[in-house]
Design an enzyme around this catalytic site. Structure first.
Site, PDB file in Angstrom:
ATOM      1  CB  CYS A  11      -0.897   0.053   1.285  1.00 16.89           C
ATOM      2  SG  CYS A  11      -1.998   1.311   1.349  1.00 16.89           S
ATOM      3  CB  CYS A  63      -0.753   2.472   3.984  1.00 18.10           C
ATOM      4  SG  CYS A  63      -2.104   2.014   3.130  1.00 18.10           S
ATOM      5  CG  ASP A  64       3.072   1.509   4.397  1.00 16.53           C
ATOM      6  OD1 ASP A  64       2.774   1.821   5.505  1.00 16.53           O
ATOM      7  OD2 ASP A  64       3.057   0.148   4.241  1.00 16.53           O
TER       8      ASP A  64
END
Ligand code: FAD
Ligand code: NAP
Length: 332
Positions: free
Chosen positions: A138, A141-142
């Protein structure tokens, strides 16, 4: 103390992606008083992406914002939204029963399955070892953690291209590693990728091993294997993003409903009817072709309409003696 009695509902919707929420809007407007169980990812896959540019009516909209609007809409129409995860589903007899992580139990006259899909992994031990320590599925997300660093993205579909483009907001260099010599991503996405000076594509290679250190635990690169001649080479990187697609979340119904290749729930063509009367399936759970927010939403709409029609035809009665047995259903 004995378990609390199950709560009975007319329509139980499992999943809170575009399919589930759209089914909820239509189900509520049909006065079916639906209950929707959100699962471990409230809002579904779109909550892990940034801008969506193909949701009709919005030139660009953030994934989490769009899903929040859908949730609000479903709630406003009268759907009861429950934060829980269905851990067991029994479709063998009516009413159908669902058990949840919290211990709550539900019985339902009709069920809409909208459990979507989950990220697929390569299956390498090194990939698992570094998950959360340099290996991710992701970018939204990261990605932030890779400011000023170099990353690898694996895959050749829309997700991989989108992740690679997004990561250029942070990383100084993004290398897309794809196992073939052409991408399956949409042309417009490919054009953006090829024009981006921070992105390099390594064709005809797959990840042989994720490389890293123990102290501190982290990724230092990857060993790539040529899919043409099997030769190996190493590539330096601080992170590896796996973007090789998704698998349908059909575990709840495995052995209860016929599944197509890849685990997708089989529905009667042109409908959302599964092999069990009263059970409907919508969205990525049943779709290995389109897999879009708008098609999932469309199928959610169809599922609620199919459920409404089926409930009306039953007078919401229990299964009669002519109902097919589970063995007949699974055998087709
Ligand atoms: P999902 O969105 O997968 O939702 C499934 C839901 O089921 C989740 O809420 C989950 O919590 C729930 N669930 C699962 N198991 C259980 C359980 N046991 N109990 C209860 N609930 C459960 N499509 C586009 O059209 N445009 C885009 O720009 C786009 N970008 C994307 C970017 C990324 C990174 C990804 C991964 C996908 C993207 N897609 C895009 C595809 C789109 O997200 C999917 O097609 C769509 O979300 C599928 O919707 P769905 O409702 O079928 O399932
Ligand atoms: P996908 O289209 O199935 O693509 C998966 C990619 O990963 C393919 O290129 C595949 O290679 C590669 N791959 C699969 N297994 C692999 C392995 N073990 N090792 C190496 N490579 C592997 O999946 P997706 O990109 O996640 O897209 C899923 C759906 O969501 C699609 O319908 C897509 O259109 C949609 N989506 C849409 C948008 C958008 O509209 N902006 C954004 C994201 C996703 P091959 O090509 O060789 O098979």
């Amino acid at each position: 103390m004995s378990d609390p009695a199950p709560r009975h509902v007319r329509l139980l919707i499992i999943g809170s992606g575009p399919a589930g929420y759209t089914a909820a809007v239509y189900g509520a407007r049909a006065m079916l008083q639906p209950v929707l169980i959100q699962g471990m990812q409230p809002g579904g896959q779109l909550t892990i992406t940034s801008d969506i540019e193909n949701w009709p009516g919005d030139t660009a909209v953030g994934g989490p914002a769009l899903m929040q609007r859908m949730e609000d809409h479903a709630r406003e129409m009268g759907t009861e939204i429950v934060t829980d995860i269905v851990t067991k589903l029994d479709l063998q007899q009516r009413p159908f029963t669902a058990e949840c992580d919290s211990g709550a139990r539900w019985t339902a006259e009709a069920v809409i399955l909208a459990t979507g899909a989950q990220a697929r992994w390569l299956g390498l031990p090194s990939e698992e070892r570094f998950q959360g320590f340099g290996v991710s599925a992701c970018a939204t997300c990261d990605g932030f953690f890779y400011r000023g660093r170099e990353v690898i993205v694996v895959g050749g579909g829309n997700t991989a291209v989108e992740e690679a483009l997004f990561l250029t907001n942070f990383a100084t260099k993004v290398t897309l590693v794809h196992r073939r010599d052409s991408l399956r991503a949409e042309r417009i996405m490919q054009d953006r990728l090829f024009k981006n000076p921070r992105i390099e594509v390594v064709w005809n290679h797959e990840i042989d091993e994720v490389l890293g250190s123990d102290t501190p635990l982290g990724v230092t690169g990857a060993r790539l294997r040529s899919t043409v001649d099997g030769s190996l080479r190493e590539l330096k990187a601080d992170g590896v993003f796996i973007a090789i697609g998704h698998s349908p979340a059909s575990e709840l119904v495995k052995g209860q409903l016929p599944l197509r290749d890849g685990g997708y729930v089989q529905v009667e063509p042109g409908t959302t009817r599964t092999a069990i009367p009263g059970v409907f399936a919508a969205g990525d759970l049943t779709d290995d072709v389109y897999r879009q927010a708008v098609t999932s939403a469309g199928m959610g709409c169809m599922a609620a309409l199919d459920a409404e029609q089926w409930l009306a035809s039953q007078g919401e009665a229990q299964a009669g003696p002519d109902a097919p047995s589970m063995a007949e259903i699974v055998a087709g």
